[in-house]
Design an enzyme around this catalytic site. Structure first.
Site, PDB file in Angstrom:
ATOM      1  N   VAL A 155       9.862  29.019  33.659  1.00 29.47           N
ATOM      2  CA  VAL A 155       8.914  27.824  33.922  1.00 29.47           C
ATOM      3  C   VAL A 155       7.922  27.774  32.613  1.00 29.47           C
ATOM      4  O   VAL A 155       7.522  26.768  32.584  1.00 29.47           O
ATOM      5  CB  VAL A 155       8.056  28.148  35.314  1.00 29.47           C
ATOM      6  CG1 VAL A 155       7.041  27.220  35.459  1.00 29.47           C
ATOM      7  CG2 VAL A 155       9.172  28.250  36.345  1.00 29.47           C
ATOM      8  N   GLU A 156       7.592  28.779  31.865  1.00 28.39           N
ATOM      9  CA  GLU A 156       6.838  28.672  31.032  1.00 28.39           C
ATOM     10  C   GLU A 156       7.519  28.365  29.611  1.00 28.39           C
ATOM     11  O   GLU A 156       7.334  27.310  29.368  1.00 28.39           O
ATOM     12  CB  GLU A 156       6.267  30.098  30.869  1.00 28.39           C
ATOM     13  CG  GLU A 156       5.092  30.491  32.117  1.00 28.39           C
ATOM     14  CD  GLU A 156       4.474  31.772  32.082  1.00 28.39           C
ATOM     15  OE1 GLU A 156       3.862  32.004  31.110  1.00 28.39           O
ATOM     16  OE2 GLU A 156       4.687  32.460  33.248  1.00 28.39           O
ATOM     17  N   MET A 157       7.784  29.398  28.772  1.00 29.88           N
ATOM     18  CA  MET A 157       8.567  28.912  27.565  1.00 29.88           C
ATOM     19  C   MET A 157       9.881  28.675  27.463  1.00 29.88           C
ATOM     20  O   MET A 157      10.610  28.062  26.650  1.00 29.88           O
ATOM     21  CB  MET A 157       8.109  29.726  26.501  1.00 29.88           C
ATOM     22  CG  MET A 157       6.487  30.113  26.136  1.00 29.88           C
ATOM     23  SD  MET A 157       6.189  31.111  25.039  1.00 29.88           S
ATOM     24  CE  MET A 157       4.391  30.799  24.705  1.00 29.88           C
TER      25      MET A 157
END
Length: 304
Positions: free
Chosen positions: A117-119
């Site tokens: 979900v982030e990087m």
């Protein structure tokens, strides 16, 4: 005799400790070359799969070290499900993340890269990508084995060690400048101690050094399970790392779920959830006056 001497010495140390909070040190020992490299990585979206998200996307160093959002956004506009904590003074935390799943800054640095979900990347894919960039030369100047997961996270962690905010008015007060804070702030600090806030928010970071249940006296309705996600033990449900109160005025919204942007409301909620007591508006205002003295000096030359 040696044992008795140890007991007496320990007792002397405990009795001589005047305050449960200690000032942030004025500087940290770091490897300057590694920290400089880590700074470049921290601000570079190259660490994300689609080159849109960097560490600084969720940690605004020009303000409180977080992003002032309830939940942060990662690649492809995906929204996270837990509030991003400040990166400032994270070096003083005993574990990292709300649930304590990373023991060190270096372990923490690996998490966002591989979080879908982030990087949304993997280090297996990231390393070859970096080797085709300017970073290949930069890493080889510092690390014999060049670009590796270990070295990437080591450099970022070394930079994050420099992200401390010393010389807050309250730190100056602790160091002996009795005029560094107002009388209301002094009264607020005494209330902070006598009301019980100090039981969790103490030490150099006013937190970050223990876990506690979110909702000791009252159900908080938390949808997050906290430490349970790591240990899978029933007793750890709703236990979270106690957050730092350093620069708290700048790090809204508050709590792991960002449930309020209002610091006054946060204080009132803590009184109910954690202390099981009511506090007057005058007391709250004085506690707020104390909390406002916790804003420290931001590092110089923050950005590369």
């Amino acid at each position: 005799m040696k044992f008795k001497f140890f007991i007496l010495t320990l007792s002397t140390i405990i009795l001589s400790a005047k305050e449960p909070i200690t000032p942030i040190p004025l500087s940290m020992e770091v490897d300057a070359k590694k920290a400089a490299l880590g700074k470049q990585l921290f601000f570079d979206p190259i660490l994300s799969r689609d080159n849109t998200i960097s560490c600084s996307s969720c940690h605004n160093l020009q303000d409180g070290g977080d992003d002032n959002l309830k939940y942060s956004f990662g690649i492809n506009g995906q929204e996270g499900n837990i509030n991003a904590p400040t990166v400032y003074n994270a070096v003083f935390n005993f574990w990292q993340f709300w649930d304590g799943r990373a023991k060190t800054l270096q372990e923490q640095a690996a998490g966002p890269v591989e979080n879908p979900v982030e990087m949304g990347f993997t280090f297996k894919e990231l390393v070859p990508k970096l080797k085709k960039s300017k970073y290949n030369r930069l890493f080889l100047k510092i690390y014999k084995d060049g670009i590796t997961k270990e070295n990437i996270t080591n450099a970022i962690a070394e930079y994050e060690k420099t992200l401390i905010t010393p010389n807050a008015p309250f730190d100056k007060y602790l160091r002996g400048d009795k005029n560094a804070i107002s009388q209301d702030a002094k009264d607020g600090y005494e209330l902070f101690k006598t009301k019980g806030c100090i039981s969790c928010h103490h030490g150099v970071n006013l937190g970050g050094n223990l876990y506690n249940k979110f909702g000791v006296f009252k159900d908080t309705g938390s949808q997050q399970l906290g430490r349970y996600n790591v240990t899978h033990k029933e007793r750890d449900k709703y236990y979270f790392k106690v957050p730092t109160l350093r620069n708290i005025e700048k790090t809204a919204p508050y709590f792991h779920d960002g449930r309020t942007y209002d610091l006054k409301e946060a204080v009132l909620l803590m009184a109910q959830y954690q202390l099981g007591r009511d506090i007057s508006d005058e007391e709250v205002q004085k506690i707020l006056a104390f909390l406002h003295t916790l804003n420290g000096e931001l590092p110089k030359n923050i950005e590369p």
